[in-house]
Design a protein around this motif. Structure first.
Motif, PDB file in Angstrom:
ATOM      1  N   VAL A  54       1.002  -0.942   0.325  1.00  0.00           N
ATOM      2  CA  VAL A  54       0.272   0.761  -0.300  1.00  0.00           C
ATOM      3  C   VAL A  54       0.916   1.044   0.212  1.00  0.00           C
ATOM      4  CG1 VAL A  54      -2.376  -0.825   0.582  1.00  0.00           C
ATOM      5  CG2 VAL A  54      -0.255  -0.044   2.829  1.00  0.00           C
ATOM      6  N   SER A  55       0.535   2.487  -0.777  1.00  0.00           N
ATOM      7  CA  SER A  55       0.815   3.311  -0.167  1.00  0.00           C
ATOM      8  C   SER A  55       1.709   3.859   0.969  1.00  0.00           C
ATOM      9  CB  SER A  55       0.040   5.011  -0.434  1.00  0.00           C
ATOM     10  OG  SER A  55      -0.306   4.816  -1.895  1.00  0.00           O
ATOM     11  N   SER A  56       3.037   4.384   1.532  1.00  0.00           N
ATOM     12  CA  SER A  56       4.075   4.702   1.920  1.00  0.00           C
ATOM     13  C   SER A  56       3.333   5.714   3.581  1.00  0.00           C
ATOM     14  CB  SER A  56       4.959   4.653   1.859  1.00  0.00           C
ATOM     15  OG  SER A  56       6.230   5.758   3.345  1.00  0.00           O
ATOM     16  N   LYS A  57       3.340   5.187   4.660  1.00  0.00           N
ATOM     17  CA  LYS A  57       3.030   5.957   5.148  1.00  0.00           C
ATOM     18  C   LYS A  57       4.432   6.613   6.299  1.00  0.00           C
ATOM     19  CE  LYS A  57      -2.291   5.693   4.882  1.00  0.00           C
ATOM     20  NZ  LYS A  57      -3.408   5.298   5.989  1.00  0.00           N
ATOM     21  N   PRO A  58       4.757   7.278   6.400  1.00  0.00           N
ATOM     22  CA  PRO A  58       5.604   7.470   7.160  1.00  0.00           C
ATOM     23  C   PRO A  58       5.278   8.700   8.297  1.00  0.00           C
ATOM     24  CG  PRO A  58       6.475   8.346   4.929  1.00  0.00           C
ATOM     25  CD  PRO A  58       5.445   7.894   4.875  1.00  0.00           C
ATOM     26  N   GLN A  59       6.233   8.165   8.949  1.00  0.00           N
ATOM     27  CA  GLN A  59       5.633   8.712  10.735  1.00  0.00           C
ATOM     28  C   GLN A  59       6.179  10.366  11.124  1.00  0.00           C
ATOM     29  OE1 GLN A  59       2.397   7.565  12.687  1.00  0.00           O
ATOM     30  NE2 GLN A  59       2.606   6.895  10.442  1.00  0.00           N
ATOM     31  N   GLY A  60       5.854  10.608  10.977  1.00  0.00           N
ATOM     32  CA  GLY A  60       6.926  12.415  11.159  1.00  0.00           C
ATOM     33  C   GLY A  60       7.103  13.127  12.519  1.00  0.00           C
ATOM     34  N   ILE A  61       7.148  13.928  12.779  1.00  0.00           N
ATOM     35  CA  ILE A  61       7.476  14.205  13.857  1.00  0.00           C
ATOM     36  C   ILE A  61       6.192  14.860  14.526  1.00  0.00           C
ATOM     37  CG2 ILE A  61       8.222  16.689  15.654  1.00  0.00           C
ATOM     38  CD1 ILE A  61      10.360  17.595  13.042  1.00  0.00           C
ATOM     39  N   TRP A  62       4.759  15.355  13.802  1.00  0.00           N
ATOM     40  CA  TRP A  62       3.124  15.248  14.732  1.00  0.00           C
ATOM     41  C   TRP A  62       3.291  13.657  15.184  1.00  0.00           C
ATOM     42  CZ3 TRP A  62       0.009  19.252  15.465  1.00  0.00           C
ATOM     43  CH2 TRP A  62      -1.252  18.321  15.422  1.00  0.00           C
ATOM     44  N   ASP A  63       3.663  12.820  14.284  1.00  0.00           N
ATOM     45  CA  ASP A  63       2.900  11.844  14.682  1.00  0.00           C
ATOM     46  C   ASP A  63       3.735  11.422  16.256  1.00  0.00           C
ATOM     47  OD1 ASP A  63       1.236  11.337  12.802  1.00  0.00           O
ATOM     48  OD2 ASP A  63       3.016  11.297  11.262  1.00  0.00           O
ATOM     49  N   VAL A  64       5.512  11.570  16.042  1.00  0.00           N
ATOM     50  CA  VAL A  64       5.602  11.594  17.227  1.00  0.00           C
ATOM     51  C   VAL A  64       5.171  11.577  17.952  1.00  0.00           C
ATOM     52  CG1 VAL A  64       8.688  11.180  18.016  1.00  0.00           C
ATOM     53  CG2 VAL A  64       8.143  10.758  15.550  1.00  0.00           C
ATOM     54  N   PHE A  65       5.143  12.800  18.293  1.00  0.00           N
ATOM     55  CA  PHE A  65       4.558  13.613  20.328  1.00  0.00           C
ATOM     56  C   PHE A  65       2.809  13.323  20.061  1.00  0.00           C
ATOM     57  CE2 PHE A  65       8.962  15.960  19.118  1.00  0.00           C
ATOM     58  CZ  PHE A  65       8.976  16.206  20.699  1.00  0.00           C
ATOM     59  N   MET A  66       2.430  12.745  19.185  1.00  0.00           N
ATOM     60  CA  MET A  66       1.007  12.130  19.367  1.00  0.00           C
ATOM     61  C   MET A  66       0.911  11.041  19.762  1.00  0.00           C
ATOM     62  SD  MET A  66      -1.484  14.424  18.954  1.00  0.00           S
ATOM     63  CE  MET A  66      -2.635  13.716  18.715  1.00  0.00           C
ATOM     64  N   ALA A  67       2.076   9.820  19.244  1.00  0.00           N
ATOM     65  CA  ALA A  67       1.878   8.597  19.645  1.00  0.00           C
ATOM     66  C   ALA A  67       1.858   8.246  21.415  1.00  0.00           C
ATOM     67  CB  ALA A  67       3.255   8.027  19.278  1.00  0.00           C
ATOM     68  N   PRO A  68       2.032   9.281  22.370  1.00  0.00           N
ATOM     69  CA  PRO A  68       2.264   9.051  24.267  1.00  0.00           C
ATOM     70  C   PRO A  68       0.646   9.492  24.162  1.00  0.00           C
ATOM     71  CG  PRO A  68       4.301   9.799  23.160  1.00  0.00           C
ATOM     72  CD  PRO A  68       3.611  10.251  21.574  1.00  0.00           C
ATOM     73  N   VAL A  69       0.031  10.284  23.420  1.00  0.00           N
ATOM     74  CA  VAL A  69      -1.014  11.339  23.738  1.00  0.00           C
ATOM     75  C   VAL A  69      -2.332   9.568  22.783  1.00  0.00           C
ATOM     76  CG1 VAL A  69      -2.958  12.879  23.281  1.00  0.00           C
ATOM     77  CG2 VAL A  69      -0.796  13.233  23.185  1.00  0.00           C
ATOM     78  N   ILE A  70      -2.000   9.293  22.178  1.00  0.00           N
ATOM     79  CA  ILE A  70      -2.795   8.379  21.528  1.00  0.00           C
ATOM     80  C   ILE A  70      -2.940   7.313  21.911  1.00  0.00           C
ATOM     81  CG2 ILE A  70      -3.301   7.053  19.491  1.00  0.00           C
ATOM     82  CD1 ILE A  70      -2.661   9.069  17.057  1.00  0.00           C
ATOM     83  N   GLY A  71      -1.328   6.487  22.224  1.00  0.00           N
ATOM     84  CA  GLY A  71      -1.224   5.471  23.512  1.00  0.00           C
ATOM     85  C   GLY A  71      -2.056   5.467  24.663  1.00  0.00           C
TER      86      GLY A  71
END
Length: 503
Positions: A54-71
Protein backbone atom coordinates in the motif's frame (compact mmCIF):
# COMPACT_ATOMS: atom_id res chain seq x y z
CA UNK A 1 46.21 27.37 39.31
CA UNK A 2 44.74 24.65 37.17
CA UNK A 3 41.03 24.19 37.06
CA UNK A 4 39.85 20.82 38.21
CA UNK A 5 38.28 19.09 35.24
CA UNK A 6 34.92 17.62 36.02
CA UNK A 7 34.46 14.08 34.93
CA UNK A 8 31.26 13.65 32.99
CA UNK A 9 29.98 10.18 33.78
CA UNK A 10 27.41 8.67 31.51
CA UNK A 11 24.01 8.26 33.13
CA UNK A 12 21.35 6.09 31.58
CA UNK A 13 18.36 8.16 30.52
CA UNK A 14 15.03 7.65 32.22
CA UNK A 15 12.53 5.06 31.06
CA UNK A 16 10.49 7.83 29.43
CA UNK A 17 13.46 8.92 27.32
CA UNK A 18 14.31 5.35 26.31
CA UNK A 19 10.72 4.74 25.23
CA UNK A 20 10.61 8.00 23.29
CA UNK A 21 13.86 7.11 21.52
CA UNK A 22 12.31 3.79 20.49
CA UNK A 23 9.25 5.66 19.16
CA UNK A 24 11.59 7.82 17.06
CA UNK A 25 13.47 4.74 15.74
CA UNK A 26 10.21 3.02 14.78
CA UNK A 27 9.08 6.23 13.06
CA UNK A 28 12.32 6.27 11.04
CA UNK A 29 11.73 2.63 10.03
CA UNK A 30 8.34 3.62 8.58
CA UNK A 31 10.33 5.67 6.03
CA UNK A 32 12.49 2.64 5.13
CA UNK A 33 10.27 -0.47 5.37
CA UNK A 34 7.61 -0.66 2.63
CA UNK A 35 4.05 -0.34 3.87
CA UNK A 36 1.77 -3.32 3.44
CA UNK A 37 -1.40 -4.87 4.73
CA UNK A 38 -3.44 -8.06 4.77
CA UNK A 39 -7.15 -8.46 4.19
CA UNK A 40 -9.00 -9.46 7.35
CA UNK A 41 -12.25 -11.30 7.97
CA UNK A 42 -15.17 -10.01 10.05
CA UNK A 43 -13.48 -11.17 13.26
CA UNK A 44 -10.33 -9.21 12.41
CA UNK A 45 -8.21 -12.26 11.58
CA UNK A 46 -5.68 -11.96 8.76
CA UNK A 47 -6.44 -14.01 5.65
CA UNK A 48 -3.41 -15.92 4.35
CA UNK A 49 -2.14 -14.97 0.90
CA UNK A 50 -3.88 -11.59 0.81
CA UNK A 51 -0.85 -9.39 1.49
CA UNK A 52 -0.57 -6.34 -0.72
CA UNK A 53 1.66 -3.31 -0.77
CA UNK A 54 0.00 0.00 0.00
CA UNK A 55 1.01 3.62 -0.14
CA UNK A 56 3.78 4.46 2.27
CA UNK A 57 2.71 6.23 5.46
CA UNK A 58 5.94 7.53 7.00
CA UNK A 59 5.52 8.91 10.50
CA UNK A 60 6.73 12.46 11.08
CA UNK A 61 7.40 14.74 14.03
CA UNK A 62 3.68 15.32 14.61
CA UNK A 63 3.06 11.57 14.72
CA UNK A 64 5.97 10.95 17.09
CA UNK A 65 4.71 13.44 19.65
CA UNK A 66 1.09 12.37 19.18
CA UNK A 67 2.00 8.70 19.80
CA UNK A 68 2.02 8.87 23.64
CA UNK A 69 -1.24 10.84 23.57
CA UNK A 70 -2.97 8.29 21.34
CA UNK A 71 -1.27 5.60 23.39
CA UNK A 72 -3.33 6.79 26.35
CA UNK A 73 -6.71 7.49 24.69
CA UNK A 74 -6.48 5.14 21.68
CA UNK A 75 -7.66 5.46 18.08
CA UNK A 76 -9.19 3.21 15.40
CA UNK A 77 -6.01 1.14 15.00
CA UNK A 78 -4.69 0.97 18.57
CA UNK A 79 -6.53 0.48 21.84
CA UNK A 80 -5.64 3.13 24.41
CA UNK A 81 -3.94 2.38 27.72
CA UNK A 82 -6.42 4.48 29.71
CA UNK A 83 -8.09 1.46 31.33
CA UNK A 84 -4.74 0.08 32.53
CA UNK A 85 -3.51 3.52 33.64
CA UNK A 86 -6.70 4.20 35.61
CA UNK A 87 -6.39 0.77 37.21
CA UNK A 88 -2.84 1.63 38.31
CA UNK A 89 -3.95 4.99 39.75
CA UNK A 90 -6.81 3.44 41.72
CA UNK A 91 -4.43 0.75 43.05
CA UNK A 92 -2.22 3.60 44.24
CA UNK A 93 -5.20 5.15 46.02
CA UNK A 94 -6.15 1.80 47.54
CA UNK A 95 -2.60 1.26 48.84
CA UNK A 96 -2.54 4.82 50.15
CA UNK A 97 -5.62 4.07 52.27
CA UNK A 98 -4.20 0.73 53.45
CA UNK A 99 -0.87 2.35 54.35
CA UNK A 100 -2.71 5.02 56.32
CA UNK A 101 -3.86 2.29 58.70
CA UNK A 102 -0.28 0.96 59.16
CA UNK A 103 -1.74 -2.54 58.75
CA UNK A 104 0.49 -3.32 55.77
CA UNK A 105 3.63 -2.27 57.64
CA UNK A 106 2.69 -4.50 60.56
CA UNK A 107 1.86 -7.37 58.22
CA UNK A 108 5.17 -7.10 56.37
CA UNK A 109 7.02 -6.98 59.69
CA UNK A 110 5.20 -10.15 60.74
CA UNK A 111 6.17 -11.97 57.51
CA UNK A 112 9.82 -10.92 57.85
CA UNK A 113 9.93 -12.21 61.43
CA UNK A 114 8.15 -15.46 60.52
CA UNK A 115 10.55 -16.28 57.66
CA UNK A 116 13.72 -15.23 59.46
CA UNK A 117 16.32 -17.81 58.44
CA UNK A 118 14.00 -19.27 55.78
CA UNK A 119 13.79 -16.21 53.53
CA UNK A 120 14.57 -17.94 50.25
CA UNK A 121 11.63 -20.33 50.67
CA UNK A 122 9.40 -17.45 49.61
CA UNK A 123 10.96 -17.34 46.13
CA UNK A 124 9.92 -20.76 44.73
CA UNK A 125 6.51 -20.65 46.45
CA UNK A 126 5.58 -17.25 45.05
CA UNK A 127 7.09 -17.81 41.60
CA UNK A 128 5.16 -21.06 41.15
CA UNK A 129 1.92 -19.31 42.10
CA UNK A 130 2.58 -16.46 39.65
CA UNK A 131 3.58 -18.94 36.91
CA UNK A 132 0.29 -20.78 37.36
CA UNK A 133 -1.55 -17.47 37.03
CA UNK A 134 0.31 -16.61 33.82
CA UNK A 135 -0.16 -20.08 32.35
CA UNK A 136 -3.87 -20.41 33.08
CA UNK A 137 -5.33 -16.97 32.43
CA UNK A 138 -2.51 -14.75 31.19
CA UNK A 139 -1.84 -12.93 34.46
CA UNK A 140 0.11 -9.79 33.61
CA UNK A 141 -0.94 -6.19 34.22
CA UNK A 142 -2.69 -7.10 37.46
CA UNK A 143 0.70 -7.98 39.01
CA UNK A 144 1.30 -4.21 39.25
CA UNK A 145 -0.77 -4.36 42.42
CA UNK A 146 1.63 -6.86 44.05
CA UNK A 147 4.93 -4.98 43.69
CA UNK A 148 4.38 -2.45 46.50
CA UNK A 149 3.90 -5.46 48.80
CA UNK A 150 6.63 -7.71 47.40
CA UNK A 151 9.39 -5.09 47.30
CA UNK A 152 9.46 -4.24 51.04
CA UNK A 153 9.06 -7.92 51.97
CA UNK A 154 11.99 -9.01 49.79
CA UNK A 155 14.17 -6.12 50.89
CA UNK A 156 13.19 -6.73 54.49
CA UNK A 157 14.54 -10.30 54.40
CA UNK A 158 17.85 -9.24 52.86
CA UNK A 159 17.31 -9.17 49.09
CA UNK A 160 16.81 -6.21 46.72
CA UNK A 161 13.93 -4.86 44.64
CA UNK A 162 15.19 -6.76 41.56
CA UNK A 163 14.31 -10.02 43.32
CA UNK A 164 10.83 -8.69 44.09
CA UNK A 165 10.25 -7.64 40.48
CA UNK A 166 11.59 -10.97 39.20
CA UNK A 167 9.27 -13.05 41.40
CA UNK A 168 6.13 -11.58 39.86
CA UNK A 169 7.32 -10.48 36.40
CA UNK A 170 9.45 -13.53 35.55
CA UNK A 171 6.96 -15.81 37.26
CA UNK A 172 3.93 -14.64 35.26
CA UNK A 173 5.70 -14.25 31.92
CA UNK A 174 7.34 -17.69 32.13
CA UNK A 175 3.83 -18.92 32.82
CA UNK A 176 2.65 -17.12 29.67
CA UNK A 177 5.65 -18.55 27.80
CA UNK A 178 4.29 -22.04 28.52
CA UNK A 179 0.59 -21.19 28.57
CA UNK A 180 -1.51 -24.29 29.20
CA UNK A 181 -5.10 -23.05 28.95
CA UNK A 182 -4.59 -19.28 28.71
CA UNK A 183 -7.71 -18.13 26.79
CA UNK A 184 -5.99 -14.97 25.52
CA UNK A 185 -3.16 -16.94 23.94
CA UNK A 186 -3.93 -20.67 23.72
CA UNK A 187 -7.66 -20.07 23.32
CA UNK A 188 -7.48 -17.47 20.53
CA UNK A 189 -4.76 -19.35 18.64
CA UNK A 190 -6.57 -22.71 18.93
CA UNK A 191 -9.82 -21.20 17.73
CA UNK A 192 -8.03 -19.72 14.70
CA UNK A 193 -6.66 -23.17 13.79
CA UNK A 194 -9.95 -24.93 14.65
CA UNK A 195 -8.34 -27.22 17.21
CA UNK A 196 -9.09 -27.82 20.87
CA UNK A 197 -7.18 -25.70 23.43
CA UNK A 198 -6.43 -29.04 25.10
CA UNK A 199 -4.34 -30.23 22.12
CA UNK A 200 -0.70 -30.25 23.17
CA UNK A 201 -1.59 -29.60 26.82
CA UNK A 202 0.76 -32.33 28.07
CA UNK A 203 3.81 -30.96 26.25
CA UNK A 204 3.05 -27.38 27.30
CA UNK A 205 2.74 -28.51 30.91
CA UNK A 206 6.19 -30.11 30.64
CA UNK A 207 7.60 -26.89 29.16
CA UNK A 208 6.00 -24.93 32.02
CA UNK A 209 7.71 -27.12 34.61
CA UNK A 210 11.11 -26.87 32.88
CA UNK A 211 11.10 -23.10 32.28
CA UNK A 212 9.69 -22.31 35.73
CA UNK A 213 12.39 -24.46 37.36
CA UNK A 214 15.13 -22.71 35.34
CA UNK A 215 13.74 -19.29 36.34
CA UNK A 216 13.43 -20.17 40.02
CA UNK A 217 17.03 -21.44 40.14
CA UNK A 218 18.23 -18.22 38.45
CA UNK A 219 16.38 -15.88 40.84
CA UNK A 220 17.23 -18.05 43.87
CA UNK A 221 20.95 -18.00 43.01
CA UNK A 222 21.01 -14.21 42.63
CA UNK A 223 19.11 -13.77 45.90
CA UNK A 224 21.59 -16.05 47.69
CA UNK A 225 24.58 -14.11 46.33
CA UNK A 226 23.35 -10.66 47.36
CA UNK A 227 22.13 -11.91 50.73
CA UNK A 228 25.71 -12.97 51.52
CA UNK A 229 27.28 -9.89 49.91
CA UNK A 230 24.84 -6.96 49.35
CA UNK A 231 27.51 -5.07 47.35
CA UNK A 232 27.02 -7.56 44.48
CA UNK A 233 23.49 -6.30 43.92
CA UNK A 234 23.14 -4.59 40.53
CA UNK A 235 21.31 -1.76 42.28
CA UNK A 236 23.51 -1.55 45.38
CA UNK A 237 24.21 2.13 44.67
CA UNK A 238 20.56 2.94 45.37
CA UNK A 239 20.10 0.59 48.32
CA UNK A 240 20.07 3.31 50.99
CA UNK A 241 17.63 5.35 48.94
CA UNK A 242 15.40 2.30 48.39
CA UNK A 243 15.40 1.45 52.09
CA UNK A 244 14.21 4.97 52.82
CA UNK A 245 11.78 5.04 49.90
CA UNK A 246 10.08 1.76 50.88
CA UNK A 247 10.41 2.37 54.65
CA UNK A 248 12.25 -0.93 55.15
CA UNK A 249 13.64 -0.17 58.60
CA UNK A 250 10.28 0.94 59.97
CA UNK A 251 8.58 -2.10 58.49
CA UNK A 252 11.07 -4.71 59.71
CA UNK A 253 12.20 -3.38 63.09
CA UNK A 254 8.67 -2.93 64.40
CA UNK A 255 7.77 -5.46 67.11
CA UNK A 256 4.32 -4.03 67.78
CA UNK A 257 1.35 -6.38 67.61
CA UNK A 258 -1.43 -5.59 65.16
CA UNK A 259 -4.64 -4.18 66.52
CA UNK A 260 -8.00 -5.78 65.78
CA UNK A 261 -8.81 -3.13 63.16
CA UNK A 262 -5.44 -3.61 61.46
CA UNK A 263 -6.00 -7.36 61.29
CA UNK A 264 -9.38 -6.71 59.68
CA UNK A 265 -7.72 -4.43 57.13
CA UNK A 266 -5.15 -7.15 56.29
CA UNK A 267 -7.94 -9.67 55.74
CA UNK A 268 -9.77 -7.22 53.48
CA UNK A 269 -6.49 -6.49 51.67
CA UNK A 270 -5.95 -10.20 50.96
CA UNK A 271 -9.62 -10.74 50.06
CA UNK A 272 -9.39 -7.99 47.45
CA UNK A 273 -6.65 -9.83 45.59
CA UNK A 274 -8.46 -13.16 45.85
CA UNK A 275 -11.62 -11.62 44.36
CA UNK A 276 -9.56 -9.98 41.61
CA UNK A 277 -7.99 -13.30 40.61
CA UNK A 278 -11.34 -15.14 40.73
CA UNK A 279 -12.86 -12.40 38.61
CA UNK A 280 -10.17 -12.54 35.93
CA UNK A 281 -9.98 -16.32 35.45
CA UNK A 282 -12.32 -17.17 32.51
CA UNK A 283 -14.01 -20.15 34.16
CA UNK A 284 -16.39 -21.05 31.34
CA UNK A 285 -13.57 -20.88 28.79
CA UNK A 286 -11.57 -23.36 30.85
CA UNK A 287 -14.58 -25.65 31.18
CA UNK A 288 -17.98 -24.97 29.61
CA UNK A 289 -19.66 -26.60 32.63
CA UNK A 290 -18.07 -24.21 35.16
CA UNK A 291 -20.98 -21.78 35.20
CA UNK A 292 -21.34 -21.48 38.99
CA UNK A 293 -20.43 -17.78 39.14
CA UNK A 294 -22.78 -16.96 36.24
CA UNK A 295 -25.60 -18.90 37.89
CA UNK A 296 -24.98 -17.33 41.29
CA UNK A 297 -24.87 -13.78 39.88
CA UNK A 298 -28.07 -14.35 37.92
CA UNK A 299 -29.79 -15.68 41.06
CA UNK A 300 -28.47 -12.84 43.23
CA UNK A 301 -29.53 -10.03 40.89
CA UNK A 302 -32.91 -11.71 40.43
CA UNK A 303 -33.84 -11.31 44.11
CA UNK A 304 -36.50 -8.57 44.52
CA UNK A 305 -35.10 -5.27 45.86
CA UNK A 306 -31.65 -6.80 46.54
CA UNK A 307 -31.10 -7.18 42.79
CA UNK A 308 -31.98 -3.50 42.25
CA UNK A 309 -29.84 -2.47 45.21
CA UNK A 310 -26.77 -4.34 43.95
CA UNK A 311 -27.32 -3.51 40.29
CA UNK A 312 -28.66 -5.75 37.54
CA UNK A 313 -25.57 -5.10 35.39
CA UNK A 314 -23.30 -6.82 37.91
CA UNK A 315 -20.73 -8.90 35.99
CA UNK A 316 -20.15 -12.46 37.24
CA UNK A 317 -16.69 -13.52 38.37
CA UNK A 318 -14.79 -14.92 35.42
CA UNK A 319 -15.94 -12.19 33.02
CA UNK A 320 -14.09 -9.29 34.65
CA UNK A 321 -11.48 -7.09 33.01
CA UNK A 322 -9.89 -3.77 33.90
CA UNK A 323 -13.10 -1.81 34.44
CA UNK A 324 -14.35 -4.36 36.97
CA UNK A 325 -11.11 -4.81 38.91
CA UNK A 326 -10.62 -1.03 39.03
CA UNK A 327 -14.09 -0.78 40.55
CA UNK A 328 -13.16 -3.54 43.01
CA UNK A 329 -10.14 -1.65 44.38
CA UNK A 330 -12.18 1.57 44.60
CA UNK A 331 -14.99 -0.23 46.48
CA UNK A 332 -12.62 -2.00 48.87
CA UNK A 333 -10.91 1.30 49.64
CA UNK A 334 -14.24 2.61 50.90
CA UNK A 335 -14.89 -0.62 52.85
CA UNK A 336 -11.50 -0.29 54.57
CA UNK A 337 -12.30 3.32 55.43
CA UNK A 338 -15.49 2.21 57.23
CA UNK A 339 -13.92 -0.80 58.95
CA UNK A 340 -10.98 1.22 60.25
CA UNK A 341 -13.28 4.12 61.26
CA UNK A 342 -11.27 6.53 59.14
CA UNK A 343 -12.56 10.09 58.76
CA UNK A 344 -13.63 11.19 55.29
CA UNK A 345 -10.95 13.87 55.12
CA UNK A 346 -8.21 11.40 56.08
CA UNK A 347 -9.50 8.90 53.54
CA UNK A 348 -9.51 11.33 50.63
CA UNK A 349 -6.08 12.68 51.56
CA UNK A 350 -4.62 9.14 51.74
CA UNK A 351 -6.34 8.04 48.52
CA UNK A 352 -5.20 11.07 46.49
CA UNK A 353 -1.62 10.86 47.81
CA UNK A 354 -1.57 7.17 46.90
CA UNK A 355 -2.72 7.98 43.38
CA UNK A 356 -0.04 10.66 43.09
CA UNK A 357 2.65 8.11 44.00
CA UNK A 358 1.58 5.94 41.06
CA UNK A 359 1.10 8.71 38.49
CA UNK A 360 4.48 8.13 36.83
CA UNK A 361 3.68 4.41 36.49
CA UNK A 362 0.32 5.17 34.86
CA UNK A 363 1.91 7.57 32.38
CA UNK A 364 4.75 5.22 31.44
CA UNK A 365 2.22 2.58 30.35
CA UNK A 366 0.71 5.07 27.90
CA UNK A 367 4.12 6.09 26.53
CA UNK A 368 4.98 2.41 25.98
CA UNK A 369 1.71 1.99 24.07
CA UNK A 370 2.82 4.89 21.85
CA UNK A 371 5.38 2.57 20.21
CA UNK A 372 2.55 0.35 18.99
CA UNK A 373 0.69 3.42 17.73
CA UNK A 374 3.58 4.42 15.44
CA UNK A 375 3.95 0.85 14.11
CA UNK A 376 0.26 0.51 13.36
CA UNK A 377 -0.15 3.94 11.79
CA UNK A 378 3.06 3.51 9.78
CA UNK A 379 1.62 0.25 8.35
CA UNK A 380 4.88 -1.72 8.51
CA UNK A 381 3.63 -4.63 10.64
CA UNK A 382 2.00 -6.36 7.66
CA UNK A 383 5.22 -6.19 5.64
CA UNK A 384 7.32 -7.73 8.41
CA UNK A 385 4.71 -10.46 8.79
CA UNK A 386 4.78 -11.12 5.03
CA UNK A 387 8.57 -11.51 5.09
CA UNK A 388 8.19 -14.12 7.80
CA UNK A 389 5.45 -15.91 5.88
CA UNK A 390 7.73 -16.24 2.85
CA UNK A 391 10.80 -17.23 4.84
CA UNK A 392 9.16 -20.08 6.78
CA UNK A 393 7.75 -21.89 3.76
CA UNK A 394 9.08 -25.36 2.81
CA UNK A 395 11.34 -26.21 5.78
CA UNK A 396 11.91 -29.47 7.71
CA UNK A 397 9.96 -30.10 10.93
CA UNK A 398 12.59 -29.16 13.53
CA UNK A 399 14.00 -26.29 11.48
CA UNK A 400 10.51 -24.98 10.75
CA UNK A 401 9.36 -24.94 14.37
CA UNK A 402 12.57 -23.34 15.69
CA UNK A 403 12.49 -20.68 12.97
CA UNK A 404 8.80 -20.14 13.71
CA UNK A 405 9.77 -19.47 17.31
CA UNK A 406 12.52 -17.07 16.19
CA UNK A 407 10.11 -15.40 13.74
CA UNK A 408 7.62 -14.76 16.53
CA UNK A 409 10.24 -12.95 18.64
CA UNK A 410 10.28 -9.73 16.57
CA UNK A 411 6.57 -10.17 15.87
CA UNK A 412 5.90 -10.20 19.62
CA UNK A 413 7.70 -6.87 19.82
CA UNK A 414 5.62 -5.45 16.96
CA UNK A 415 2.34 -6.81 18.41
CA UNK A 416 2.70 -6.94 22.24
CA UNK A 417 -0.85 -8.28 22.75
CA UNK A 418 -0.83 -12.09 22.90
CA UNK A 419 -4.41 -12.37 21.65
CA UNK A 420 -3.76 -9.75 18.97
CA UNK A 421 -0.64 -11.57 17.80
CA UNK A 422 -2.49 -14.89 17.63
CA UNK A 423 -5.39 -13.40 15.69
CA UNK A 424 -3.02 -11.60 13.31
CA UNK A 425 -0.67 -14.45 12.47
CA UNK A 426 -1.95 -17.89 13.38
CA UNK A 427 -4.17 -18.13 10.30
CA UNK A 428 -1.01 -17.83 8.21
CA UNK A 429 1.66 -19.68 10.19
CA UNK A 430 -0.66 -22.56 11.18
CA UNK A 431 -1.24 -23.71 7.59
CA UNK A 432 2.49 -23.37 6.86
CA UNK A 433 3.12 -25.75 9.77
CA UNK A 434 0.67 -28.22 8.24
CA UNK A 435 2.70 -28.25 5.02
CA UNK A 436 5.86 -28.88 7.07
CA UNK A 437 4.09 -31.73 8.95
CA UNK A 438 4.21 -29.83 12.24
CA UNK A 439 1.10 -30.01 14.45
CA UNK A 440 -0.93 -26.88 14.99
CA UNK A 441 -0.61 -27.25 18.75
CA UNK A 442 3.20 -27.09 18.51
CA UNK A 443 2.98 -23.96 16.33
CA UNK A 444 0.86 -22.46 19.11
CA UNK A 445 3.51 -23.47 21.67
CA UNK A 446 6.22 -21.75 19.60
CA UNK A 447 4.16 -18.56 19.32
CA UNK A 448 3.38 -18.52 23.05
CA UNK A 449 7.00 -19.21 23.97
CA UNK A 450 8.24 -16.31 21.87
CA UNK A 451 5.60 -13.93 23.19
CA UNK A 452 6.37 -14.80 26.82
CA UNK A 453 10.12 -14.59 26.19
CA UNK A 454 9.90 -11.12 24.64
CA UNK A 455 7.49 -9.84 27.29
CA UNK A 456 10.15 -10.43 29.94
CA UNK A 457 12.19 -7.48 28.69
CA UNK A 458 10.39 -5.49 25.98
CA UNK A 459 10.04 -1.76 26.67
CA UNK A 460 6.82 -1.82 24.65
CA UNK A 461 5.20 -3.73 27.53
CA UNK A 462 3.38 -1.71 30.15
CA UNK A 463 3.83 -4.68 32.49
CA UNK A 464 7.63 -4.46 32.33
CA UNK A 465 7.91 -0.70 32.39
CA UNK A 466 5.28 -0.34 35.09
CA UNK A 467 6.99 -2.85 37.37
CA UNK A 468 10.39 -1.22 36.91
CA UNK A 469 8.92 2.24 37.52
CA UNK A 470 7.43 1.12 40.85
CA UNK A 471 10.75 -0.49 41.87
CA UNK A 472 12.74 2.52 40.59
CA UNK A 473 14.93 0.21 38.51
CA UNK A 474 16.30 1.46 35.19
CA UNK A 475 15.35 -0.72 32.25
CA UNK A 476 19.03 -1.06 31.24
CA UNK A 477 19.78 -2.62 34.65
CA UNK A 478 16.89 -5.04 34.14
CA UNK A 479 18.23 -6.02 30.71
CA UNK A 480 21.69 -6.63 32.18
CA UNK A 481 20.25 -8.78 34.97
CA UNK A 482 17.99 -10.73 32.60
CA UNK A 483 20.62 -11.43 29.90
CA UNK A 484 21.75 -14.87 31.11
CA UNK A 485 18.23 -16.01 31.96
CA UNK A 486 17.02 -14.96 28.49
CA UNK A 487 19.78 -17.05 26.91
CA UNK A 488 18.96 -20.06 29.10
CA UNK A 489 15.24 -19.84 28.31
CA UNK A 490 15.93 -19.40 24.58
CA UNK A 491 18.16 -22.48 24.42
CA UNK A 492 15.79 -24.61 26.51
CA UNK A 493 12.81 -23.62 24.37
CA UNK A 494 14.62 -24.26 21.06
CA UNK A 495 15.73 -27.72 22.21
CA UNK A 496 12.23 -28.52 23.51
CA UNK A 497 10.55 -27.44 20.26
CA UNK A 498 13.09 -29.20 18.06
CA UNK A 499 12.64 -32.50 19.92
CA UNK A 500 8.85 -32.16 20.14
CA UNK A 501 8.60 -31.61 16.37
CA UNK A 502 10.03 -35.04 15.52
CA UNK A 503 8.30 -37.07 18.25
Amino acid sequence: MQETKKKHRFHMPSAYTILFIIIVIIAILTWIIPAGTYTTDKAGNIISGTYKAVSSKPQGIWDVFMAPVIGMVGDKKTEGAISVSLFILVIGGFLGVVNKTDALNEGISSIVRRYKGREKQLIPILMILFAIGGSTYGMGEETIAFYPLLIPVMMGVGFDSLVAVAIALVGTQVGCLASTVNPFATGVASQTLNISPGDGLGSRLLLLIITTAVSIIYVYHYASVIQKDPTRSLIYDQQAEDEKRFAIKARTDDDHQMTGRQKAVIWLFGLTFVIMILGLIPWTNLNSHWTFFDTFTKWLTGIPFLGNLLGHDMAPLGTWYFNEITMLFLFMSVVIMWVYHMKEGEFMDAFMKGMADFLSVAIIVAVARGIQVVMNNGMITGTVLHWGEMGLHGLSQSVFIILTYIFYIPMSFLIPSTSGLAAATMGIIGPLGHFAHVSGSLVITAYQAASGWVNLITPTSGIVMGALAIAHVNVSVWWKWMLKLMIYLFIVTCVFLGVAAVL
